[in-house]
Scaffold this motif. Structure first.
Motif, PDB file in Angstrom:
ATOM      1  N   UNK A  35     -19.935  15.878   8.990  1.00  0.00           N
ATOM      2  CA  UNK A  35     -18.545  15.869   9.487  1.00  0.00           C
ATOM      3  C   UNK A  35     -17.558  15.999   8.317  1.00  0.00           C
ATOM      4  N   UNK A  36     -17.706  15.210   7.257  1.00  0.00           N
ATOM      5  CA  UNK A  36     -16.806  15.434   6.111  1.00  0.00           C
ATOM      6  C   UNK A  36     -16.963  16.832   5.505  1.00  0.00           C
ATOM      7  N   UNK A  37     -18.131  17.463   5.684  1.00  0.00           N
ATOM      8  CA  UNK A  37     -18.341  18.823   5.156  1.00  0.00           C
ATOM      9  C   UNK A  37     -17.696  19.882   6.042  1.00  0.00           C
ATOM     10  N   UNK A  38     -17.096  19.475   7.179  1.00  0.00           N
ATOM     11  CA  UNK A  38     -16.336  20.434   7.973  1.00  0.00           C
ATOM     12  C   UNK A  38     -16.919  20.788   9.327  1.00  0.00           C
ATOM     13  N   UNK A  39     -17.985  20.104   9.753  1.00  0.00           N
ATOM     14  CA  UNK A  39     -18.579  20.382  11.064  1.00  0.00           C
ATOM     15  C   UNK A  39     -18.283  19.208  11.992  1.00  0.00           C
ATOM     16  N   UNK A  40     -17.320  19.406  12.889  1.00  0.00           N
ATOM     17  CA  UNK A  40     -16.783  18.305  13.686  1.00  0.00           C
ATOM     18  C   UNK A  40     -17.666  18.031  14.898  1.00  0.00           C
ATOM     19  N   UNK A  86     -22.834  32.882  12.727  1.00  0.00           N
ATOM     20  CA  UNK A  86     -22.459  32.440  11.379  1.00  0.00           C
ATOM     21  C   UNK A  86     -22.235  30.928  11.350  1.00  0.00           C
ATOM     22  N   UNK A  87     -21.514  30.407  12.350  1.00  0.00           N
ATOM     23  CA  UNK A  87     -21.248  28.962  12.400  1.00  0.00           C
ATOM     24  C   UNK A  87     -22.559  28.177  12.523  1.00  0.00           C
ATOM     25  N   UNK A  88     -23.479  28.719  13.302  1.00  0.00           N
ATOM     26  CA  UNK A  88     -24.773  28.045  13.482  1.00  0.00           C
ATOM     27  C   UNK A  88     -25.562  28.031  12.175  1.00  0.00           C
ATOM     28  N   UNK A 142     -27.260  24.909   7.166  1.00  0.00           N
ATOM     29  CA  UNK A 142     -27.212  24.636   5.715  1.00  0.00           C
ATOM     30  C   UNK A 142     -26.691  23.216   5.456  1.00  0.00           C
ATOM     31  N   UNK A 143     -25.692  22.799   6.224  1.00  0.00           N
ATOM     32  CA  UNK A 143     -25.157  21.439   6.070  1.00  0.00           C
ATOM     33  C   UNK A 143     -26.199  20.395   6.483  1.00  0.00           C
ATOM     34  N   UNK A 144     -27.003  20.722   7.473  1.00  0.00           N
ATOM     35  CA  UNK A 144     -28.064  19.788   7.887  1.00  0.00           C
ATOM     36  C   UNK A 144     -29.117  19.628   6.789  1.00  0.00           C
ATOM     37  N   UNK A 145     -29.429  20.715   6.086  1.00  0.00           N
ATOM     38  CA  UNK A 145     -30.388  20.613   4.975  1.00  0.00           C
ATOM     39  C   UNK A 145     -29.881  19.615   3.940  1.00  0.00           C
ATOM     40  N   UNK A 200     -30.993  28.037   9.134  1.00  0.00           N
ATOM     41  CA  UNK A 200     -30.035  27.738   8.068  1.00  0.00           C
ATOM     42  C   UNK A 200     -30.445  26.554   7.209  1.00  0.00           C
ATOM     43  N   UNK A 201     -31.318  25.711   7.741  1.00  0.00           N
ATOM     44  CA  UNK A 201     -31.736  24.516   7.002  1.00  0.00           C
ATOM     45  C   UNK A 201     -32.829  24.804   5.983  1.00  0.00           C
ATOM     46  N   UNK A 202     -33.323  26.054   5.940  1.00  0.00           N
ATOM     47  CA  UNK A 202     -34.468  26.339   5.060  1.00  0.00           C
ATOM     48  C   UNK A 202     -34.004  26.634   3.633  1.00  0.00           C
ATOM     49  N   UNK A 203     -34.871  26.299   2.684  1.00  0.00           N
ATOM     50  CA  UNK A 203     -34.421  26.215   1.289  1.00  0.00           C
ATOM     51  C   UNK A 203     -34.215  27.569   0.625  1.00  0.00           C
ATOM     52  N   UNK A 204     -34.757  28.673   1.205  1.00  0.00           N
ATOM     53  CA  UNK A 204     -34.514  29.979   0.563  1.00  0.00           C
ATOM     54  C   UNK A 204     -33.027  30.330   0.571  1.00  0.00           C
TER      55      UNK A 204
END
Ligand code: DHB
Ligand code: FE
Length: 289
Positions: free
Chosen positions: A110-115, A162-164, A169-172, A250-254
């Motif tokens: 949430x602080x990273x911008x995903x409400x 894109x949002x997904x 990435x934020x979840x990672x 998006x959560x994957x490290x590559x």
């Protein structure tokens, strides 16, 4: 040691797959090829069990309704009961949550911008329980905890690809800063092509689906630019569920400079009700150049 994302899994949630399992029909000729096709994924997860699954799915008007449509809703609860979808709740175990990981995800993204909408109490429908059945069959208790992340793909406007991907990435980052040595998988569910109503009911686009899986593995940044209307056009009105796969990817490290995903399992199967079934298992960061 912190938590780590060991793998991302991707799969459809066709409700009839759950019914076939619940009613013991998996050996019948219609269902046997699909259940046999999923067996390698089940063998793999038995050998690589997660402590927690962040399960990205959509609710179908069971926990939520048109009265309230959260775009991204994070489950915070210790337990989630299967929803009554009109025929009574599925006879599957209660889903156990992980409130501490949920709270940490909220504090991080949430602080990273995903409400995110935070949901302290909800039931879970076939969108969440059918993927659990596909991977774990019929246990007395689910073998891992689950953090549900419900995405609105029912009422337009739906979130963009894109949002997904960026939420993934934020979840990672969130998982990798959770101060507990646990193994996490992220599952992106829904799809593949299907349209349940109207003149195009029954639409299956195997070419789109297979290209989507290719791009999901190799080219997620480009895939993220595909607009929602193209999913509707190419994959049918409910094909938009596929956009949820991008959160897991998006959560994957590559995508953060790490190794590429290792492909463990890929399945594409028709028929299953009116929906094309896809299933992918990608280990995180195991392929280095
Ligand atoms: C079907 C597929 C879905 O994804 C869904 O949510 C409901 C029904 C079907 O193929 O019947
Ligand atoms: Fe659905």
């Amino acid at each position: 040691m912190s938590a780590r994302i060991a793998a991302a899994l991707f799969m459809s949630h066709v409700p009839a797959i759950g019914v076939a399992s619940d009613l013991g029909k998996t050996e019948e000729p219609y269902w046997k090829p699909l259940f046999d096709g999923m067996q390698p994924a089940r063998d793999w997860i038995a050998a690589n069990p997660p402590d927690v699954v962040i399960l990205v799915y959509n609710d179908h008007g069971n926990a939520f309704s048109l009265q309230m449509i959260p775009t991204f809703a994070l489950g915070m609860a210790p337990f989630y009961e299967p929803a009554d979808e009109g025929w009574g709740p599925r006879p599957v175990p209660t889903v156990e949550g992980h409130p501490a990981l949920s709270a940490h995800i909220a504090q991080s993204v949430i602080p990273a911008g995903f409400d995110l909408t935070l949901v302290n109490e909800m039931t879970v429908d076939h969108g969440l329980t059918v993927p659990l059945t596909m991977m774990f069959d019929k246990p007395d208790a689910w073998p891992c905890k689950v953090v549900p992340l419900a995405v609105n793909v029912v009422q337009h406007p739906t979130p963009s690809g894109r949002r997904c991907l960026e939420l993934g990435k934020a979840l990672r980052t969130a998982v990798e800063t959770f101060d507990d040595d646990i193994i996490v998988q992220i599952w992106g569910t829904g799809g593949m092509s299907h349209q349940l109503q109207g003149a195009r009911a029954g639409l299956i686009n195997a070419e789109f689906d297979n290209r989507f899986m290719d791009d999901m593995i190799n080219d997620p940044e480009v895939l993220a630019e595909v607009p929602p209307v193209e999913y509707l056009r190419e994959a049918g009105s409910e094909g938009i569920e596929l956009v949820m796969w991008l959160i897991a990817r998006g959560s994957m490290s590559d995508l953060a400079g790490g190794g590429s995903p290792g492909e463990v399992h890929r399945l594409y199967h028709v028929p299953a009700s009116n929906t094309a079934v896809g299933q992918l298992v990608l280990e995180n960061g195991t392929v280095t150049a």
